[in-house]
Design a protein around this motif. Structure first.
Motif, mmCIF file in Angstrom:
data_model
loop_
_atom_site.group_PDB
_atom_site.id
_atom_site.type_symbol
_atom_site.label_atom_id
_atom_site.label_comp_id
_atom_site.label_asym_id
_atom_site.label_seq_id
_atom_site.Cartn_x
_atom_site.Cartn_y
_atom_site.Cartn_z
ATOM 1 N N UNK A 187 0.835 -1.212 0.000
ATOM 2 C CA UNK A 187 0.000 0.000 0.000
ATOM 3 C C UNK A 187 0.866 1.256 0.000
ATOM 4 N N UNK A 188 1.983 1.218 0.711
ATOM 5 C CA UNK A 188 2.913 2.351 0.760
ATOM 6 C C UNK A 188 3.342 2.770 -0.653
ATOM 7 N N UNK A 189 3.512 1.775 -1.518
ATOM 8 C CA UNK A 189 3.971 2.030 -2.885
ATOM 9 C C UNK A 189 2.833 2.118 -3.898
ATOM 10 N N UNK A 190 1.611 1.770 -3.478
ATOM 11 C CA UNK A 190 0.516 1.687 -4.434
ATOM 12 C C UNK A 190 0.553 0.406 -5.235
ATOM 13 N N UNK A 191 1.281 -0.607 -4.723
ATOM 14 C CA UNK A 191 1.332 -1.917 -5.376
ATOM 15 C C UNK A 191 0.117 -2.736 -4.955
ATOM 16 N N UNK A 192 -0.063 -3.889 -5.573
ATOM 17 C CA UNK A 192 -1.246 -4.723 -5.360
ATOM 18 C C UNK A 192 -0.842 -5.996 -4.615
ATOM 19 N N UNK A 193 -1.491 -6.266 -3.501
ATOM 20 C CA UNK A 193 -1.177 -7.395 -2.638
ATOM 21 C C UNK A 193 -1.941 -8.627 -3.099
ATOM 22 N N UNK A 194 -1.258 -9.782 -3.152
ATOM 23 C CA UNK A 194 -1.883 -11.044 -3.585
ATOM 24 C C UNK A 194 -1.636 -12.100 -2.511
ATOM 25 N N UNK A 195 -2.554 -12.250 -1.543
ATOM 26 C CA UNK A 195 -2.395 -13.312 -0.547
ATOM 27 C C UNK A 195 -2.767 -14.657 -1.164
ATOM 28 N N UNK A 196 -1.934 -15.674 -0.930
ATOM 29 C CA UNK A 196 -2.132 -16.978 -1.564
ATOM 30 C C UNK A 196 -2.538 -18.006 -0.507
ATOM 31 N N UNK A 197 -3.558 -18.752 -0.795
ATOM 32 C CA UNK A 197 -4.038 -19.840 0.067
ATOM 33 C C UNK A 197 -2.916 -20.844 0.295
ATOM 34 N N UNK A 230 -7.668 -11.280 -4.592
ATOM 35 C CA UNK A 230 -7.946 -12.439 -3.746
ATOM 36 C C UNK A 230 -8.558 -13.515 -4.624
ATOM 37 N N UNK A 231 -7.894 -14.662 -4.670
ATOM 38 C CA UNK A 231 -8.339 -15.716 -5.575
ATOM 39 C C UNK A 231 -9.364 -16.604 -4.896
ATOM 40 N N UNK A 232 -10.475 -16.824 -5.615
ATOM 41 C CA UNK A 232 -11.544 -17.663 -5.093
ATOM 42 C C UNK A 232 -11.074 -19.102 -5.029
ATOM 43 N N UNK A 233 -11.840 -19.919 -4.308
ATOM 44 C CA UNK A 233 -11.403 -21.285 -4.038
ATOM 45 C C UNK A 233 -11.352 -22.172 -5.277
ATOM 46 N N UNK A 234 -12.002 -21.759 -6.348
ATOM 47 C CA UNK A 234 -11.901 -22.518 -7.588
ATOM 48 C C UNK A 234 -12.689 -23.811 -7.597
ATOM 49 N N UNK A 235 -13.814 -23.858 -6.837
ATOM 50 C CA UNK A 235 -14.601 -25.084 -6.779
ATOM 51 C C UNK A 235 -15.279 -25.388 -8.111
ATOM 52 N N UNK A 252 -7.790 -15.535 14.204
ATOM 53 C CA UNK A 252 -7.273 -16.895 14.022
ATOM 54 C C UNK A 252 -7.696 -17.493 12.680
ATOM 55 N N UNK A 253 -8.714 -16.897 12.046
ATOM 56 C CA UNK A 253 -9.105 -17.353 10.707
ATOM 57 C C UNK A 253 -7.995 -16.967 9.729
ATOM 58 N N UNK A 254 -7.815 -17.739 8.641
ATOM 59 C CA UNK A 254 -6.728 -17.425 7.708
ATOM 60 C C UNK A 254 -6.858 -16.031 7.099
ATOM 61 N N UNK A 255 -5.769 -15.292 7.125
ATOM 62 C CA UNK A 255 -5.787 -13.919 6.619
ATOM 63 C C UNK A 255 -5.874 -13.848 5.100
ATOM 64 N N UNK A 256 -5.517 -14.937 4.417
ATOM 65 C CA UNK A 256 -5.658 -14.903 2.953
ATOM 66 C C UNK A 256 -7.119 -14.913 2.545
ATOM 67 N N UNK A 257 -8.007 -15.201 3.509
ATOM 68 C CA UNK A 257 -9.443 -15.218 3.264
ATOM 69 C C UNK A 257 -10.014 -13.855 3.653
ATOM 70 N N UNK A 258 -10.923 -13.335 2.858
ATOM 71 C CA UNK A 258 -11.425 -11.988 3.071
ATOM 72 C C UNK A 258 -12.085 -11.825 4.441
ATOM 73 N N UNK A 275 -9.304 -24.320 3.498
ATOM 74 C CA UNK A 275 -8.602 -23.505 4.494
ATOM 75 C C UNK A 275 -9.474 -22.398 5.057
ATOM 76 N N UNK A 276 -10.568 -22.070 4.386
ATOM 77 C CA UNK A 276 -11.467 -21.028 4.879
ATOM 78 C C UNK A 276 -12.546 -21.594 5.793
ATOM 79 N N UNK A 277 -12.532 -22.920 6.006
ATOM 80 C CA UNK A 277 -13.517 -23.547 6.864
ATOM 81 C C UNK A 277 -14.786 -23.961 6.146
ATOM 82 N N UNK A 278 -14.838 -23.741 4.848
ATOM 83 C CA UNK A 278 -16.029 -24.128 4.085
ATOM 84 C C UNK A 278 -15.956 -25.612 3.742
#
Length: 524
Positions: A76-86, A175-180, A216-222, A503-506
């Motif tokens: 965010x400091x640089x205006x870059x885009x963050x991609x959290x990976x499951x 944020x990438x969806x679970x891909x079900x 405690x829930x995974x941070x890669x999940x919204x 990993x999201x508990x679903x």
């Protein structure tokens, strides 16, 4: 009038100057906002020197950690885009995300490095950073090329850079969806999406500037990141952060830190309730306990209500950042099972899944659609998926089926794609699961459709049970038949040790179907 800067990096810097409470308590270690701000600024300067520019993508693969936040804030400091990976994805899925996002920089914890190395030949990332600054992470030796230890990058003493001003339309995360239903899609979330969700939450949830939020829930999940955690961190509260969910540790943390807010999926709340000592634990400080991310069994809400904890059900998706509806604590027991009404700055409606016509009738089922400043502008590099998800009026079609009662409260029925059609009748698994969850001795229930020569499909139930409980299909049908039509009743029942979850508990229904097929094959 000039646009207002809503950068989380700016918000943290502002907080660092005005509040002294610990920003993070990470695995027992206290970190102030000033320390987090300084590290994020140093990280941003180092990343800029490594060639990361505004709009470039930086991916993070690891468990919950302070480095996760440092990476997000540096981006965010640089205006870059963050991609959290499951962190539970297979190598092929990780490769897809890193290639699809066009990640310029990878930040990886030891323990995940080998998986990433197995796909690096196909990934165009230019910089590869290995986390060695976190004593809670696995230890690492001097990494081989192309890896750069994060400590080496942060220790160079570069001059801080000016923070990029960020506004509503600036892209914050992919944020990438679970891909079900196929390859994961990159949900584009703007800084406006993130900011407006916080405005929504703070408008209706009992949140305060000095909250103590247990994460405690995974941070890669919204839900784990943006339901409560990010707004607590930036507004001035304390985030108690654990690398993952352990029910015993979670209960201890809720009591020890006097947590005031907590987000978890239903399976986590159910596991927490089974911890010895739950019945007598002092949870009197917990006033904002939000449950979402999967269908919520009404019995779970009633059980917590008996303990004096009012679970507040919310509903949304990654695409809505995350909340579109919310049920206030005061209605928890009166409207058990409802996901509430639309958030203040979000619109919600029901449409006919086939025609798209608006549904206004009470208790009529339709696809729930959302519109508002918290809704994604679309999917990264996927205009076809974006066009399919949005109609001409700007409504996002969620694929969830719901109905609305006479008071205007929504009840989520199930995913449209999970619907079972038995003899021409629609059966929604979540409706059957809610009834089976109340069977004495049943811990969890999952329902899927299986082929049937007469009816097309029939209902199969998979149950996990307390020791000594092993209901037959007749037992289950007798019990469920008090509330459900006969065509909705299970024709088969299987007992499992556990239900597969992502990993999201679903509930991972694709994995569950494979397990059912294996059980069926072994009995023939």
């Amino acid at each position: 009038m000039a646009a207002v800067d809503i950068s989380p990096a700016t918000a943290l810097h502002r907080r660092a100057r005005s509040r002294t409470a610990s920003a993070l308590v990470y695995e027992g270690r206290e970190i102030s906002a000033a320390q987090l701000d300084d590290t994020a600024a140093a990280f941003a300067a180092a990343l800029a020197e490594q060639g990361l520019r505004r709009g470039d993508r930086i991916a993070y693969l690891g468990f919950n950690s302070v480095t996760f936040f440092e990476t997000f804030l540096a981006a965010a400091h640089l205006g870059a885009v963050f991609v959290p990976v499951n962190f539970r994805l297979a190598a092929d899925e990780v490769q897809h995300i890193l290639v699809d996002s066009g990640a310029h920089t990878l930040v990886v914890e030891e323990g995940h490095r080998e998986l990433v190395e197995s796909v690096l030949g196909e990934v165009p990332a230019r910089r590869h950073l290995l986390v060695d600054t976190d004593p809670s992470c696995p230890a690492t030796q001097a990494p081989p090329a192309p890896w750069i230890p994060l400590s080496e990058l942060l220790g160079a003493g570069r001059a801080a850079r000016e923070r990029a001003a960020l506004h509503d339309a600036d892209l914050a995360m992919l944020m990438y969806t679970s891909g079900t239903t196929g390859r994961p899609k990159g949900v584009m979330l703007t800084h406006g999406n993130i900011w407006w969700n916080a405005v929504n939450v703070d408008s209706v949830v009992d949140t305060r500037a000095d909250d103590v939020n247990l994460a405690v829930a995974p941070l890669f999940h919204i839900g784990g990141l943006n339901a409560l955690t990010l707004r607590t961190l930036l507004r001035g509260g304390t985030v108690v952060l654990r690398r993952g969910f352990n029910p015993e540790q979670c209960l201890d943390d809720l009591v020890r830190y006097r947590a005031t807010s907590f987000f978890a999926v239903p399976a986590m709340y159910a596991a927490l309730a089974r911890v010895p000592g739950f019945g007598t634990a002092d949870l009197s400080a917990l006033r904002s306990a939000i449950v979402a991310g999967a269908p919520v069994p009404p019995q779970l809400i009633r059980d917590y209500g008996e303990r004096g904890v009012l679970l507040q059900q919310a509903w949304g998706l990654t695409e809505t950042a995350p909340f579109a509806t919310y049920l206030p604590a005061g209605l928890t027991l009166e409207k058990t099972g409802s996901a509430g009404t639309a958030m203040p700055y979000t619109e919600v409606c029901l449409t006919h899944p086939g025609t798209g016509a608006r549904i206004h009738d009470v208790d009529a089922r339709g696809e729930i659609c959302v519109r508002g400043p918290n809704v994604t502008p679309g999917y990264w590099n996927n205009p076809d998926a974006t066009r399919a998800a949005f109609d001409d009026a700007g409504w996002f079609h969620t694929g969830d089926i719901a109905h609305r009662d006479k008071d205007g409260l929504y009840y989520i029925v199930d995913r449209l794609k999970d619907m079972i059609i038995s003899g021409g009748e629609n059966v929604y698994p979540a409706e059957v699961e809610r009834v089976l969850d109340a069977y004495p001795g049943v811990l969890e229930a999952a329902v899927i459709g299986v082929p049937d020569p007469k009816w097309g499909e029939t209902v199969l139930a998979v149950l996990t049970c307390e020791p000594g409980t092993e209901p037959t299909v007749d037992d289950v049908r007798d019990f469920a038949g008090r509330e459900l039509a006969r065509y909705k009743l299970p024709t088969r029942v299987l007992i499992a040790e556990r239900l597969p979850r992502n990993a999201s508990g679903k509930l991972a229904k694709a994995e569950l179907r494979r397990w059912v097929e294996q059980q069926t094959a072994s009995t023939h």
